[in-house]
Design a protein around this motif. Structure first.
Motif, PDB file in Angstrom:
ATOM      1  N   TYR A 249       0.835  -1.209   0.000  1.00 20.77           N
ATOM      2  CA  TYR A 249       0.000   0.000   0.000  1.00 20.77           C
ATOM      3  C   TYR A 249       0.868   1.257   0.000  1.00 20.77           C
ATOM      4  N   SER A 250       0.421   2.240  -0.764  1.00 20.22           N
ATOM      5  CA  SER A 250       0.986   3.589  -0.688  1.00 20.22           C
ATOM      6  C   SER A 250      -0.125   4.564  -1.057  1.00 20.22           C
ATOM      7  N   PRO A 251      -0.120   5.761  -0.495  1.00 21.29           N
ATOM      8  CA  PRO A 251      -1.132   6.750  -0.898  1.00 21.29           C
ATOM      9  C   PRO A 251      -1.113   7.016  -2.397  1.00 21.29           C
ATOM     10  N   ALA A 252       0.095   7.047  -2.985  1.00 23.84           N
ATOM     11  CA  ALA A 252       0.194   7.288  -4.428  1.00 23.84           C
ATOM     12  C   ALA A 252      -0.452   6.153  -5.208  1.00 23.84           C
ATOM     13  N   GLY A 253      -0.208   4.903  -4.776  1.00 29.07           N
ATOM     14  CA  GLY A 253      -0.784   3.761  -5.471  1.00 29.07           C
ATOM     15  C   GLY A 253      -2.297   3.740  -5.379  1.00 29.07           C
ATOM     16  N   GLN A 254      -2.822   4.017  -4.196  1.00 29.71           N
ATOM     17  CA  GLN A 254      -4.270   4.043  -4.028  1.00 29.71           C
ATOM     18  C   GLN A 254      -4.898   5.151  -4.867  1.00 29.71           C
ATOM     19  N   ARG A 255      -4.276   6.328  -4.857  1.00 33.40           N
ATOM     20  CA  ARG A 255      -4.788   7.461  -5.635  1.00 33.40           C
ATOM     21  C   ARG A 255      -4.767   7.141  -7.128  1.00 33.40           C
ATOM     22  N   LEU A 256      -3.675   6.531  -7.570  1.00 34.23           N
ATOM     23  CA  LEU A 256      -3.532   6.188  -8.982  1.00 34.23           C
ATOM     24  C   LEU A 256      -4.557   5.143  -9.405  1.00 34.23           C
ATOM     25  N   ALA A 257      -4.734   4.097  -8.593  1.00 36.58           N
ATOM     26  CA  ALA A 257      -5.697   3.043  -8.923  1.00 36.58           C
ATOM     27  C   ALA A 257      -7.113   3.605  -8.976  1.00 36.58           C
TER      28      ALA A 257
ATOM     29  N   THR B  15      -4.450  -4.989  -1.341  1.00 39.44           N
ATOM     30  CA  THR B  15      -3.176  -4.316  -1.097  1.00 39.44           C
ATOM     31  C   THR B  15      -3.324  -2.808  -1.205  1.00 39.44           C
ATOM     32  N   LEU B  16      -4.081  -2.356  -2.175  1.00 40.94           N
ATOM     33  CA  LEU B  16      -4.274  -0.921  -2.391  1.00 40.94           C
ATOM     34  C   LEU B  16      -5.318  -0.323  -1.459  1.00 40.94           C
ATOM     35  N   GLN B  17      -5.936  -1.173  -0.626  1.00 44.99           N
ATOM     36  CA  GLN B  17      -6.927  -0.746   0.371  1.00 44.99           C
ATOM     37  C   GLN B  17      -8.091   0.000  -0.278  1.00 44.99           C
ATOM     38  N   ILE B  18      -8.577  -0.570  -1.373  1.00 46.74           N
ATOM     39  CA  ILE B  18      -9.757  -0.054  -2.062  1.00 46.74           C
ATOM     40  C   ILE B  18     -10.923  -0.978  -1.741  1.00 46.74           C
ATOM     41  N   PRO B  19     -12.068  -0.451  -1.338  1.00 48.14           N
ATOM     42  CA  PRO B  19     -13.212  -1.317  -1.019  1.00 48.14           C
ATOM     43  C   PRO B  19     -13.611  -2.186  -2.207  1.00 48.14           C
ATOM     44  N   GLN B  20     -13.819  -3.454  -1.938  1.00 53.58           N
ATOM     45  CA  GLN B  20     -14.223  -4.393  -2.981  1.00 53.58           C
ATOM     46  C   GLN B  20     -15.650  -4.098  -3.446  1.00 53.58           C
TER      47      GLN B  20
ATOM     48  N   THR C  92     -16.310   7.004 -15.626  1.00 56.22           N
ATOM     49  CA  THR C  92     -16.876   8.259 -16.126  1.00 56.22           C
ATOM     50  C   THR C  92     -16.867   8.323 -17.651  1.00 56.22           C
ATOM     51  N   ARG C  93     -15.963   7.577 -18.267  1.00 62.26           N
ATOM     52  CA  ARG C  93     -15.914   7.584 -19.729  1.00 62.26           C
ATOM     53  C   ARG C  93     -17.094   6.850 -20.340  1.00 62.26           C
ATOM     54  N   TRP C  94     -17.520   5.754 -19.736  1.00 62.62           N
ATOM     55  CA  TRP C  94     -18.465   4.864 -20.386  1.00 62.62           C
ATOM     56  C   TRP C  94     -19.849   4.825 -19.758  1.00 62.62           C
ATOM     57  N   PHE C  95     -20.026   5.443 -18.606  1.00 64.62           N
ATOM     58  CA  PHE C  95     -21.326   5.369 -17.940  1.00 64.62           C
ATOM     59  C   PHE C  95     -21.786   6.757 -17.504  1.00 64.62           C
ATOM     60  N   PRO C  96     -23.088   7.028 -17.603  1.00 59.60           N
ATOM     61  CA  PRO C  96     -23.597   8.315 -17.121  1.00 59.60           C
ATOM     62  C   PRO C  96     -23.406   8.436 -15.612  1.00 59.60           C
ATOM     63  N   ARG C  97     -23.454   9.656 -15.113  1.00 58.56           N
ATOM     64  CA  ARG C  97     -23.164   9.911 -13.705  1.00 58.56           C
ATOM     65  C   ARG C  97     -23.927   8.998 -12.743  1.00 58.56           C
ATOM     66  N   PRO C  98     -25.233   8.755 -12.965  1.00 62.13           N
ATOM     67  CA  PRO C  98     -25.943   7.884 -12.011  1.00 62.13           C
ATOM     68  C   PRO C  98     -25.423   6.442 -11.993  1.00 62.13           C
ATOM     69  N   LEU C  99     -24.643   6.057 -13.006  1.00 63.94           N
ATOM     70  CA  LEU C  99     -24.132   4.688 -13.077  1.00 63.94           C
ATOM     71  C   LEU C  99     -22.608   4.605 -12.914  1.00 63.94           C
ATOM     72  N   HIS C 100     -22.002   5.679 -12.435  1.00 65.57           N
ATOM     73  CA  HIS C 100     -20.558   5.625 -12.199  1.00 65.57           C
ATOM     74  C   HIS C 100     -20.196   4.516 -11.211  1.00 65.57           C
ATOM     75  N   TRP C 101     -21.052   4.286 -10.250  1.00 64.79           N
ATOM     76  CA  TRP C 101     -20.812   3.213  -9.277  1.00 64.79           C
ATOM     77  C   TRP C 101     -20.716   1.861  -9.989  1.00 64.79           C
ATOM     78  N   PHE C 102     -21.551   1.687 -11.027  1.00 63.92           N
ATOM     79  CA  PHE C 102     -21.547   0.425 -11.764  1.00 63.92           C
ATOM     80  C   PHE C 102     -20.207   0.244 -12.479  1.00 63.92           C
ATOM     81  N   GLY C 103     -19.695   1.311 -13.094  1.00 63.87           N
ATOM     82  CA  GLY C 103     -18.409   1.222 -13.773  1.00 63.87           C
ATOM     83  C   GLY C 103     -17.278   0.886 -12.811  1.00 63.87           C
ATOM     84  N   ARG C 104     -17.302   1.503 -11.618  1.00 70.33           N
ATOM     85  CA  ARG C 104     -16.283   1.190 -10.616  1.00 70.33           C
ATOM     86  C   ARG C 104     -16.385  -0.272 -10.193  1.00 70.33           C
TER      87      ARG C 104
END
Length: 307
Positions: free
Chosen positions: A195-203, A238-243, A212-224
Motif C-alpha cells: 500500500y501507498s497513498p500514491a498507489g491508491q490514488r492512482l488506482a 493491497t491498495l486498500q480499495i473497497p471491494q 466516467t468515460r463509459w457510464f452516465p453519472r448515475p451509473l458511475h458506481w456500476f463502472g467502478r
C-alpha cells in the motif's frame, strides 16, 4: 494482412498447428483476435484491470502519480488510448517489424525521460512483463473461472513479451510459463508490492476514468464495481480499495465465464484477423480517433514529452 475465409472454428485449429518457436507472432495475434471483442469499452476495462496492478509497487506508482500531479490525472483517457495503441500495434505487426521497432523506441525513450526525475528499478519492469505475459490466462482462469490458454498459446505469449521486454531494455525476464507465474506471485505477495497513498490514488483514478468515460453519472458506481469485479482480490486489498459487493462480483464473473464459453464454442471465429489497433483509432469515442496507424506514434512523439 487478413486471412482467407476459413472454417467455423478455424483459429484454434491454426494455433495448434503452428510452432510457437517459429510462429509466435502469428499465434499471439490469433489468440488476441479470438478473445478480444471489437469493443473499446471492454478493451478499456481490461486495460484498467491490468494497469491497476502497476499501482501496487509504491516506487512505480510514485513515478506516475507524481504527488497527485501526474499527466494521467489531466490526460488519462488519451494516455490509456495511446498505451493500448502501442501494445496492440506490437501484436498487429509483430515485434520485429519496422513500425513496432519505431514504436518500441518511442516507448523506451519515454521511460528513459521519466526516469531522469522518477527512476524505477528493474524489478518493476520485470513485474510488468509478467503481467502482460499472463494477462489473458489469468483473466480466463482466475477471474472468469474458465480454462486458460493452451500450451502453444502460452509459449507464444512468453516469446512475444520477452521480445518486447528486450527491446525496452528489460533484462532477466523468465523463459518459462512457470517462471513467469512464480515471478508474479512472489512479487505481488512480497515487500515490493504494498500500500501507498500514491498507489491508491492512482488506482482510483484509473477506475474512475473508466467509469466516467463509459457510464452516465448515475451509473458511475456500476463502472467502478465492474472494474473491481474483474480485478484480483489481493491487488485490490493491497491498495486498500473497497471491494465490489460479493454478489455483484459473483454475477459478473459468472457472466464472463458464460461469455467465454460462447465465444470459444458457439460463435463463429472472425472471418479475418482484424487489426487490434483499429479498435482504438476507429472508435468514435477514441482520443486517438484521428490518427492513422502508419503515422500515429510519430504524431504522438510531439505530445507530453517527459519533463
Amino acid at each position: 494482412m487478413t486471412t482467407e475465409k476459413r472454417g467455423y472454428k478455424w483459429i484454434r485449429a491454426e494455433i495448434e498447428r503452428l510452432d510457437p518457436e517459429v510462429d509466435s507472432e502469428r499465434i499471439v495475434r490469433l489468440t488476441s483476435c479470438r478473445y478480444l471483442p471489437k469493443s473499446l469499452l471492454l478493451v478499456h476495462l481490461f486495460y484498467t484491470v491490468g494497469f491497476i496492478r502497476f499501482a501496487g509497487p509504491p516506487v512505480s506508482a510514485e513515478s506516475v502519480d507524481r504527488n497527485g500531479t501526474g499527466l494521467l490525472y489531466d490526460h488519462g483517457i488519451r494516455r490509456a488510448d495511446e498505451t493500448m495503441f502501442h501494445l496492440f500495434s506490437w501484436i498487429d505487426d509483430g515485434v520485429s517489424s519496422p513500425a513496432s521497432i519505431a514504436s518500441l523506441d518511442y516507448v523506451r525513450n519515454w521511460h528513459s525521460g521519466v526516469a531522469r526525475n522518477w527512476p524505477m528499478p528493474m524489478h518493476t519492469f520485470q513485474h510488468s512483463a509478467a503481467v502482460f505475459t499472463l494477462g489473458f490466462d489469468r483473466l480466463l482462469h482466475h477471474v472468469a473461472g474458465a480454462p486458460g490458454l493452451s500450451d502453444n498459446e502460452r509459449r507464444a505469449q512468453i516469446i512475444h513479451w520477452r521480445s518486447v521486454s528486450q527491446c525496452l531494455g528489460v533484462i532477466d525476464v523468465p523463459h518459462t510459463w512457470h517462471g513467469m507465474e512464480q515471478l508474479l506471485e512472489s512479487y505481488e505477495h512480497g515487500a515490493e508490492f504494498a500500500y501507498s497513498p500514491a498507489g491508491q490514488r492512482l488506482a482510483n483514478a484509473l477506475i474512475d476514468q473508466f467509469a466516467t468515460r463509459w457510464f452516465p453519472r448515475p451509473l458511475h458506481w456500476f463502472g467502478r464495481w465492474l472494474a473491481l469485479a474483474f480485478s484480483e482480490k489481493h491487488v485490490v486489498d493491497t491498495l486498500q480499495i473497497p471491494q465490489a459487493p460479493t454478489v455483484f462480483t459473483y454475477a459478473v464473473r459468472r457472466l464472463a465465464r458464460a461469455a467465454v464459453f460462447t465465444r470459444r464454442h458457439l460463435l463463429p471465429d472472425p472471418r479475418e484477423v482484424f487489426r487490434l489497433s483499429n479498435i482504438i483509432t476507429e472508435h468514435k469515442e477514441s482520443a486517438l480517433g484521428e490518427l492513422q496507424h502508419g503515422r500515429a506514434f510519430a504524431k504522438l512523439e510531439h505530445h507530453d514529452r517527459p519533463e
